[in-house]
Design an enzyme around this catalytic site. Structure first.
Site: not given
Ligand code: ADE
Length: 256
Positions: A180, A100, A127
């Site tokens: 697209d 993330p 984590e």
């Molecule tokens: N792993 C956990 N959350 C993620 C996300 N939003 N994008 C990519 N990998 C992830």
């Protein structure tokens, strides 16, 4: 294109990757996917892949050794005799951590990745991963959105899917990916198919008119309208003609 995926959960992948267009792409030799179980590269009786974080705090962190060993082994094995040796850090082999904290995945990033012959995707878990993996192994970090998944596996599948359909020959019609949503910088407008009238709702007259130029213009205006309504931010970077701008001006003035 060859995509290697390093994960603690390889069984999560075959269901999705072995159906429909991705299945055909693999059968046609356009896409090769190598699934690698991180646990196979861990040592010791228990093949431990994660440990608690230094300094305390909750959760578990993926250890660096199995990840480095796995990536080095995958890279060593992917050389065919006539191929040049690839090293970690070579631009021709992106090593991408799904997290993330990565850069946002967009159609533009998919297009960029589709230019490569090979990709290596690392799925994070728990984590996160030991920071040394980030610093000394991965060449890119990608997030598929501002939310937290339980791991990078779904994100890896999203990337494989979005990239694979851009490989020439994977989609039926050669130009199918070009119109697209997002590929043009705009959202796509509405589509209709038979029947002409369904529960008293009819297909717009222009689409039945057979007038090619009018249909093209109508579709463009619908795409502009939908983008203006739902994702006005995209209009700031989309390529717009004079005619597009005129139409948007009318929309903004409430005249269309
Ligand atoms: N792993 C956990 N959350 C993620 C996300 N939003 N994008 C990519 N990998 C992830």
């Amino acid at each position: 294109m060859h995509i290697d995926i390093l994960t603690l959960f390889p069984e999560m992948f075959p269901g999705y990757l072995n159906e429909s267009i991705l299945k055909r792409a693999q059968a046609a030799g356009l896409l090769h996917i190598g699934l690698h179980n991180l646990r196979n590269y861990a040592t010791g009786k228990h093949r431990i892949t994660d440990e608690p974080p230094y300094g305390g705090g909750g959760g578990m962190v993926l250890k660096p050794e199995p990840i480095f060993t796995a990536v080095e082994t995958i890279i060593a094995n992917l050389q065919s005799p006539k191929e040049e040796r690839l090293e970690i850090g070579d631009w021709r082999l992106p090593i991408i951590l799904l997290t993330p904290q990565g850069r946002p995945f967009t159609q533009k990033v998919a297009q960029e990745l589709a230019q490569h012959e090979r990709l290596l995707l690392l799925c994070g878990r728990y984590e996160g991963v030991d920071e040394r993996v980030r610093q000394h192994l991965v060449t890119d970090e990608i997030s598929i959105g501002d939310f937290v998944l339980t791991g990078g596996e779904l994100a890896a599948m999203v990337i494989v899917d979005a990239v694979a359909r851009l490989i020439p020959g994977v989609l039926g019609a050669e130009d199918a990916a070009e119109e697209d949503s997002h590929a043009t910088g705009l959202l796509e407008g509405p589509h209709y198919t038979r029947p002409e009238t369904f529960r008293s709702w009819s297909v717009p007259e222009v689409l039945r008119s057979g007038h090619a130029a009018n249909i093209i213009r109508w579709r463009r205006e619908q795409a502009l309208r939908r983008t203006w309504q739902r994702r006005p931010d995209l209009l700031l970077t989309a390529e717009l003609s004079e005619e597009d701008r005129w139409f948007l001006g009318k929309l903004a003035a409430g005249e269309r």
